[in-house]
Write an enzyme that holds these catalytic residues in place. Structure first.
Site, PDB file in Angstrom:
ATOM      1  N   GLU A 281       0.830  -1.208   0.000  1.00 47.88           N
ATOM      2  CA  GLU A 281       0.000   0.000   0.000  1.00 47.88           C
ATOM      3  C   GLU A 281       0.867   1.263   0.000  1.00 47.88           C
ATOM      4  O   GLU A 281       0.573   2.241  -0.693  1.00 47.88           O
ATOM      5  CB  GLU A 281      -0.947   0.018   1.205  1.00 47.88           C
ATOM      6  N   ASP A 362       4.033  -3.873  -5.781  1.00 47.19           N
ATOM      7  CA  ASP A 362       4.599  -5.160  -5.346  1.00 47.19           C
ATOM      8  C   ASP A 362       6.127  -5.088  -5.302  1.00 47.19           C
ATOM      9  O   ASP A 362       6.757  -5.608  -4.383  1.00 47.19           O
ATOM     10  CB  ASP A 362       4.185  -6.279  -6.315  1.00 47.19           C
TER      11      ASP A 362
HETATM   12 ZN   LIG Z   1      -2.420  -2.474  -4.809  1.00 42.87          ZN
END
Ligand SMILES: [Zn+2]
Length: 417
Positions: A281, A362
């Site tokens: 996030e 990621d």
């Molecule tokens: Zn995401």
């Protein structure tokens, strides 16, 4: 452009997009069914066959409802426009307020929105109390559903009515330059909502408590310090009141930004996995995805408002979409109904952009936290949310804001497919 040409193009666009979406849903369902018998190799050790089959059945049940929804929506759009529904509704209010007045326009747009919500209600009820319940996800009681609906209704009236009235006023008071005035208003309004949402609106529906688990806190504080991120706190939301689905998100901006974890998620993830999800996030934030999205939305909005300001004076725009009344409120209504029909071809681009951001977030999470922990957290999320691991590739390309499970995990393992 003539009115009959616009009518024909509009009708063809509604039928073509609806048909195409139905075909995509059919492909997606068939693909999932074909892969129902075996868990994909990458997940074979963590996800049992029963969970994989539950995900397949759950996804297909939602797809079937979605197909009904698509047909209802197309019928509704056509009934409103070419079927004369908008003109009828407009006439209904003309007897009660001066035609073309802000009062009449506001009442017309509000009833139109309300009717749209009523049309959607059966599908929402079926989704919540039949499908979600059948697969063990629904925690919502009928009483909570009613109270949620009433609260949203009151909130929409409280915020929505003055906003509609203000927009209609700007459109008539600012002459030909109204489009940038409305745009400025829209921008300020949106930023304001972002600012007050976490502290004033979200608590009307959920309870937010500061994250207390010491083991998680320690990891999270260290991660925030490492990433140089300051926020207004870390909160746990009682998502389990409504649903067993879990999630984590960022909300607000500037000083009001906070991080929210669903209690359902914290119950299943280990502290290191929570850290990895949070790092993902944070990645969205650090790579400025939120800002980029806002800038794109604002630019598109400016262009659309300019387009509307041009269309508003073209008689064929109204007549071609089945109405006689030419007013600012009617122009807005037509625009909001026709726009999704013509903007569908852009959705694959938006989805691809979003998937690119997911890969970037990621990557950030693997740098700042632990790729292995993010993988195990994602697998738990796929399993517990009954997300399909085997989407139809074309369906996924067009709709999915997140990369398909297998591709995403392979990227995290450093061996992209
Ligand atoms: Zn995401």
């Amino acid at each position: 452009m003539t009115e009959s040409l616009l009518s024909a193009v509009f009708l063809a666009a509604v039928l073509a997009t609806t048909g195409f979406k139905l075909w995509l849903a059919h492909r997606h369902g068939r693909h999932i069914l074909a892969h129902r018998g075996q868990v994909p190799r990458a997940f074979a050790e963590q996800i049992p066959l029963s969970a994989h089959q539950k995900a397949a059945d759950y996804t297909r049940a939602r797809l079937r409802l979605g197909a009904v929804d698509l047909v209802v929506n197309a019928a509704w759009i056509l009934a409103l426009t070419l079927g004369g529904g908008l003109q009828w509704l407009y006439g209904l209010w003309t007897g009660l307020a001066d035609a073309g007045s802000i009062m009449q326009g506001t009442a017309f747009l509000a009833t139109l929105t309300l009717l749209g919500a009523v049309i959607e209600l059966p599908a929402t009820l079926y989704r919540t109390f039949v499908i979600e319940a059948r697969f063990g996800f629904n925690k919502m009681t009928p009483a909570l559903f009613v109270s949620d609906t009433l609260k949203s209704l009151a909130l929409s009236a409280l915020i929505g009515l003055p906003v509609i009235a203000a927009v209609l006023w700007l459109m008539s008071a600012m002459g030909t330059h109204w489009w940038w005035a409305v745009w400025l208003f829209w921008l300020v309004f949106n930023l304001l909502v972002l600012l007050i949402w976490p502290t004033f609106i979200a608590p009307l529906f959920n309870r937010f408590t500061p994250l207390e688990d010491e083991r998680v806190r320690g990891r999270v504080d260290a991660l925030l310090a490492r990433c140089g991120f300051r926020s207004n706190g870390l909160f746990v939301m009682d998502g389990s009141r409504r649903s067993a689905h879990g999630n984590a998100y960022f909300t607000g901006f500037g000083k009001s930004k906070r991080i929210v974890f669903f209690d359902t998620l914290l119950n299943t993830l280990e502290p290191l996995e929570v850290e990895a999800v949070l790092a993902h996030e944070l990645g969205h934030f650090k790579r400025r995805h939120v800002t980029k999205r806002l800038v794109l939305m604002a630019t598109v909005m400016l262009a659309l408002l300019w387009l509307l300001s041009a269309l508003m004076h073209a008689p064929w725009f109204f007549a071609g979409l089945g109405v006689e009344a030419q007013s600012t409120a009617m122009a807005l209504a037509l625009f909001m109904i026709a726009l999704p029909v013509f903007s569908f071809p852009f959705s694959p681009l938006m989805s691809a952009w979003s998937r690119k951001h997911e890969f970037e977030a990621d990557r950030y999470a693997s740098e700042q936290s632990d790729a292995g922990a993010l993988i195990s957290a994602l697998v738990k999320l796929y399993r517990d949310n009954a997300s399909t691991l085997t989407p139809d590739p074309l369906y996924s390309r067009i709709y999915d804001s997140h990369p398909p499970a297998t591709i995403r995990i392979a990227h995290l393992q450093g061996k992209p497919l």
